[in-house]
Scaffold this motif. Structure first.
Motif, PDB file in Angstrom:
ATOM      1  N   GLN A 185     -14.148   2.765 -30.305  1.00 38.82           N
ATOM      2  CA  GLN A 185     -13.274   1.656 -30.488  1.00 38.82           C
ATOM      3  C   GLN A 185     -12.340   1.615 -29.380  1.00 38.82           C
ATOM      4  OE1 GLN A 185      -9.774   2.647 -32.936  1.00 38.82           O
ATOM      5  NE2 GLN A 185      -9.661   0.617 -33.736  1.00 38.82           N
ATOM      6  N   GLN A 186     -11.748   2.721 -28.970  1.00 36.62           N
ATOM      7  CA  GLN A 186     -10.887   2.951 -27.846  1.00 36.62           C
ATOM      8  C   GLN A 186     -11.459   2.243 -26.563  1.00 36.62           C
ATOM      9  OE1 GLN A 186      -9.343   6.768 -26.758  1.00 36.62           O
ATOM     10  NE2 GLN A 186      -7.803   5.921 -25.437  1.00 36.62           N
ATOM     11  N   TRP A 187     -12.873   2.815 -26.283  1.00 41.40           N
ATOM     12  CA  TRP A 187     -13.368   2.205 -25.074  1.00 41.40           C
ATOM     13  C   TRP A 187     -13.554   0.559 -25.299  1.00 41.40           C
ATOM     14  CZ3 TRP A 187     -18.184  -0.390 -24.819  1.00 41.40           C
ATOM     15  CH2 TRP A 187     -18.684  -0.528 -23.410  1.00 41.40           C
ATOM     16  N   LEU A 188     -13.959   0.129 -26.159  1.00 45.02           N
ATOM     17  CA  LEU A 188     -14.271  -1.288 -26.328  1.00 45.02           C
ATOM     18  C   LEU A 188     -12.956  -2.095 -26.201  1.00 45.02           C
ATOM     19  CD1 LEU A 188     -16.489  -3.524 -26.646  1.00 45.02           C
ATOM     20  CD2 LEU A 188     -16.065  -3.187 -29.207  1.00 45.02           C
ATOM     21  N   TYR A 189     -11.817  -2.049 -26.921  1.00 47.75           N
ATOM     22  CA  TYR A 189     -10.749  -2.549 -26.805  1.00 47.75           C
ATOM     23  C   TYR A 189     -10.119  -2.232 -25.291  1.00 47.75           C
ATOM     24  CZ  TYR A 189      -7.249   0.964 -27.789  1.00 47.75           C
ATOM     25  OH  TYR A 189      -6.616   2.179 -27.706  1.00 47.75           O
ATOM     26  N   THR A 190     -10.315  -1.186 -24.637  1.00 52.39           N
ATOM     27  CA  THR A 190      -9.679  -1.183 -23.368  1.00 52.39           C
ATOM     28  C   THR A 190     -10.500  -2.069 -22.465  1.00 52.39           C
ATOM     29  OG1 THR A 190      -9.093   0.907 -23.641  1.00 52.39           O
ATOM     30  CG2 THR A 190      -9.347   0.534 -21.412  1.00 52.39           C
ATOM     31  N   GLU A 191     -11.969  -1.977 -22.511  1.00 51.59           N
ATOM     32  CA  GLU A 191     -12.668  -2.882 -21.547  1.00 51.59           C
ATOM     33  C   GLU A 191     -12.476  -4.505 -21.940  1.00 51.59           C
ATOM     34  OE1 GLU A 191     -15.349  -2.217 -19.220  1.00 51.59           O
ATOM     35  OE2 GLU A 191     -14.251  -0.323 -19.642  1.00 51.59           O
ATOM     36  N   LEU A 192     -12.181  -4.903 -23.074  1.00 55.62           N
ATOM     37  CA  LEU A 192     -11.813  -6.213 -23.525  1.00 55.62           C
ATOM     38  C   LEU A 192     -10.497  -6.440 -22.929  1.00 55.62           C
ATOM     39  CD1 LEU A 192     -13.189  -6.323 -27.152  1.00 55.62           C
ATOM     40  CD2 LEU A 192     -14.196  -7.504 -25.262  1.00 55.62           C
ATOM     41  N   GLN A 193      -9.652  -5.500 -23.130  1.00 55.31           N
ATOM     42  CA  GLN A 193      -8.326  -5.824 -22.704  1.00 55.31           C
ATOM     43  C   GLN A 193      -8.136  -5.809 -21.343  1.00 55.31           C
ATOM     44  OE1 GLN A 193      -4.944  -3.539 -24.733  1.00 55.31           O
ATOM     45  NE2 GLN A 193      -4.937  -2.426 -22.905  1.00 55.31           N
ATOM     46  N   THR A 194      -8.852  -5.262 -20.483  1.00 53.55           N
ATOM     47  CA  THR A 194      -8.857  -5.308 -19.038  1.00 53.55           C
ATOM     48  C   THR A 194      -9.149  -6.801 -18.502  1.00 53.55           C
ATOM     49  OG1 THR A 194      -8.906  -3.086 -18.889  1.00 53.55           O
ATOM     50  CG2 THR A 194      -9.521  -4.048 -16.966  1.00 53.55           C
ATOM     51  N   THR A 195     -10.610  -7.192 -19.279  1.00 54.25           N
ATOM     52  CA  THR A 195     -11.107  -8.357 -18.832  1.00 54.25           C
ATOM     53  C   THR A 195     -10.188  -9.581 -19.127  1.00 54.25           C
ATOM     54  OG1 THR A 195     -13.105  -7.758 -19.332  1.00 54.25           O
ATOM     55  CG2 THR A 195     -13.118  -9.832 -19.221  1.00 54.25           C
ATOM     56  N   ASP A 196      -9.660  -9.436 -20.412  1.00 49.18           N
ATOM     57  CA  ASP A 196      -8.395 -10.374 -20.725  1.00 49.18           C
ATOM     58  C   ASP A 196      -7.344 -10.649 -19.822  1.00 49.18           C
ATOM     59  OD1 ASP A 196      -7.225 -12.378 -23.148  1.00 49.18           O
ATOM     60  OD2 ASP A 196      -5.856 -11.154 -22.530  1.00 49.18           O
ATOM     61  N   GLY A 197      -6.677  -9.662 -19.387  1.00 49.18           N
ATOM     62  CA  GLY A 197      -5.574  -9.516 -18.401  1.00 49.18           C
ATOM     63  C   GLY A 197      -4.444 -10.231 -18.837  1.00 49.18           C
ATOM     64  N   GLY A 198      -4.208 -10.670 -20.288  1.00 51.36           N
ATOM     65  CA  GLY A 198      -2.927 -11.283 -20.446  1.00 51.36           C
ATOM     66  C   GLY A 198      -2.322 -10.784 -21.493  1.00 51.36           C
ATOM     67  N   ALA A 199      -2.867  -9.850 -22.612  1.00 47.03           N
ATOM     68  CA  ALA A 199      -2.372  -9.335 -23.643  1.00 47.03           C
ATOM     69  C   ALA A 199      -2.943  -8.037 -23.941  1.00 47.03           C
ATOM     70  CB  ALA A 199      -2.414 -10.422 -24.854  1.00 47.03           C
ATOM     71  N   THR A 200      -2.312  -7.200 -24.894  1.00 40.05           N
ATOM     72  CA  THR A 200      -2.772  -6.011 -25.201  1.00 40.05           C
ATOM     73  C   THR A 200      -3.224  -5.965 -26.773  1.00 40.05           C
ATOM     74  OG1 THR A 200      -0.534  -5.135 -25.817  1.00 40.05           O
ATOM     75  CG2 THR A 200      -1.280  -4.795 -23.437  1.00 40.05           C
ATOM     76  N   SER A 247      -6.656  -0.534 -36.847  1.00 37.36           N
ATOM     77  CA  SER A 247      -7.145  -1.724 -36.657  1.00 37.36           C
ATOM     78  C   SER A 247      -6.395  -2.161 -35.071  1.00 37.36           C
ATOM     79  CB  SER A 247      -6.567  -3.059 -37.487  1.00 37.36           C
ATOM     80  OG  SER A 247      -7.302  -2.938 -38.844  1.00 37.36           O
ATOM     81  N   ARG A 248      -7.234  -2.797 -34.178  1.00 33.20           N
ATOM     82  CA  ARG A 248      -6.690  -3.078 -32.842  1.00 33.20           C
ATOM     83  C   ARG A 248      -6.892  -4.599 -32.932  1.00 33.20           C
ATOM     84  NH1 ARG A 248      -3.798   0.149 -29.245  1.00 33.20           N
ATOM     85  NH2 ARG A 248      -4.131   2.571 -29.971  1.00 33.20           N
ATOM     86  N   VAL A 249      -5.733  -5.341 -32.524  1.00 31.81           N
ATOM     87  CA  VAL A 249      -5.973  -6.912 -32.540  1.00 31.81           C
ATOM     88  C   VAL A 249      -5.241  -7.190 -31.475  1.00 31.81           C
ATOM     89  CG1 VAL A 249      -5.316  -8.644 -33.776  1.00 31.81           C
ATOM     90  CG2 VAL A 249      -6.179  -6.817 -35.189  1.00 31.81           C
ATOM     91  N   ILE A 250      -5.766  -8.156 -30.857  1.00 33.50           N
ATOM     92  CA  ILE A 250      -4.980  -9.030 -29.847  1.00 33.50           C
ATOM     93  C   ILE A 250      -4.889 -10.305 -30.155  1.00 33.50           C
ATOM     94  CG2 ILE A 250      -7.157  -9.721 -28.734  1.00 33.50           C
ATOM     95  CD1 ILE A 250      -6.037  -9.369 -25.977  1.00 33.50           C
ATOM     96  N   GLN A 251      -3.734 -11.040 -29.755  1.00 32.69           N
ATOM     97  CA  GLN A 251      -3.240 -12.372 -29.936  1.00 32.69           C
ATOM     98  C   GLN A 251      -2.834 -12.909 -28.814  1.00 32.69           C
ATOM     99  OE1 GLN A 251      -2.091 -12.946 -34.457  1.00 32.69           O
ATOM    100  NE2 GLN A 251      -1.162 -11.114 -33.845  1.00 32.69           N
ATOM    101  N   ASN A 252      -3.011 -14.270 -28.575  1.00 28.94           N
ATOM    102  CA  ASN A 252      -2.400 -14.992 -27.413  1.00 28.94           C
ATOM    103  C   ASN A 252      -2.458 -14.441 -26.181  1.00 28.94           C
ATOM    104  OD1 ASN A 252      -1.446 -16.898 -29.306  1.00 28.94           O
ATOM    105  ND2 ASN A 252       0.130 -15.527 -29.803  1.00 28.94           N
ATOM    106  N   GLY A 253      -3.934 -13.931 -25.993  1.00 34.82           N
ATOM    107  CA  GLY A 253      -4.187 -13.298 -24.514  1.00 34.82           C
ATOM    108  C   GLY A 253      -4.529 -14.551 -23.733  1.00 34.82           C
TER     109      GLY A 253
END
Length: 314
Positions: free
Chosen positions: A24-39, A55-61
């Protein structure tokens, strides 16, 4: 009372749970880095009978309008109806997994889903399940074939029957019978790969680890490739329609949604899979020959997506 089977399973159970947390930590970190606009914000929760999740949720990235990477490890005793549905003579259970859905802002970036899970029944039976699939708003044939080709390569490393078997299973599962269309271009789906019957613990565990890795790698690449492509109001209107189809599936047919609600999971985390916005308009029909009509033609079972799949998108 702790049985001999419980004692034997516990170390492996802990190993799988630990990997799920790390994944979970690896995946949301990869997605978060790729998004580059939100956490991905954290929401910790407890299950009423035992365990809980994060739950790890991103909004408005920048790329992801809404997305989630949810971990859970829960245990207890199911009610009679849920136990019967899962064919469990003993209602005691342990379940851990990671569930993922991403809803991009741009209609040029596909919606994606992935989950991997491990389950133990009270009688000592244990099994793995999971899958991943892609729901493009506009089907890009090359990207769909590449996505399937990457999955096929992973499956071939574990068993030659896995990809054709699990691809067909996905075609059947990710299907809206009332619409007579697939949710997207599919992927793979597998349920109840029983330890001992379908492979050793180590073999099946290694397979779901590879499923998680191929999802993170391929989806981040598709995010990067498509996020900056142009679109207008017409494409957004079509996106709202396709998101509505996604919501229909998750509310009416998705097994994970049903399991979570029946076992008293956290409602916000269970319904994380729903899009932030979608629309239903009466009897919308794409114009003949349009990009929307072309996408509609791909939404059917039995497409051999892995045929002629490119090794890369370059």
């Amino acid at each position: 009372m702790t049985t001999d089977t419980d004692t034997q399973l516990q170390p492996f159970r802990q190993q799988v749970e630990q990997w799920m947390r790390q994944f979970q930590q690896w995946l949301y970190t990869e997605l978060q880095t790729t998004d580059g606009g939100a956490t991905f914000a954290a929401d910790l929760w407890q299950h009423h009978s035992g365990g809980g999740g994060e739950s790890r949720v991103i909004q408005n990235g920048r790329i992801l309008e809404k997305g989630g990477v949810n971990f859970s490890a829960v245990w207890g005793q199911m009610d009679e109806r849920a136990a019967q549905h899962l064919l469990m003579p003993d209602p005691r259970y342990f379940a851990t997994g990671v569930s993922v859905v991403q809803h991009p802002r741009s209609p040029r970036v596909p919606i994606s889903h992935m989950n991997v899970r491990y389950f133990e029944a009270g009688n000592g039976e244990a099994w793995f399940g999971g899958g991943l699939d892609l729901t493009p708003i506009y089907v890009d044939e090359q990207q769909a074939r590449w996505f399937h080709g990457q999955i096929e390569q992973v499956c071939q490393r574990h068993h030659p029957s896995y990809y054709p078997r699990f691809k067909d299973w996905a075609d059947e599962y990710f299907f809206l019978p009332h619409r007579q269309e697939t949710r997207g271009v599919g992927g793979i789906f597998f349920d109840r790969l029983v330890v001992g019957k379908d492979g050793s613990r180590e073999e099946l565990f290694a397979f779901i680890q590879d499923v998680g890795e191929v999802y993170g790698r391929t989806y981040c690449e598709l995010m990067r490739r498509n996020a900056e492509l142009p679109y207008g109001e017409a494409e957004v209107a079509w996106q709202m329609q396709r998101r509505a189809r996604y919501a229909e599936f998750n509310l009416a047919f998705d097994r994970g949604t049903k399991f979570g609600l029946e076992t008293g999971g956290r409602t916000e985390s269970i319904l994380m899979s729903l899009p932030p916005r979608c629309e239903w308009h009466y009897n919308v029909q794409p114009a003949p020959g349009s990009a929307e009509a072309q996408t509609q033609q791909w939404l059917k079972k039995g497409v051999n997506w892995a045929e002629n799949s490119p090794n890369s998108l370059d």
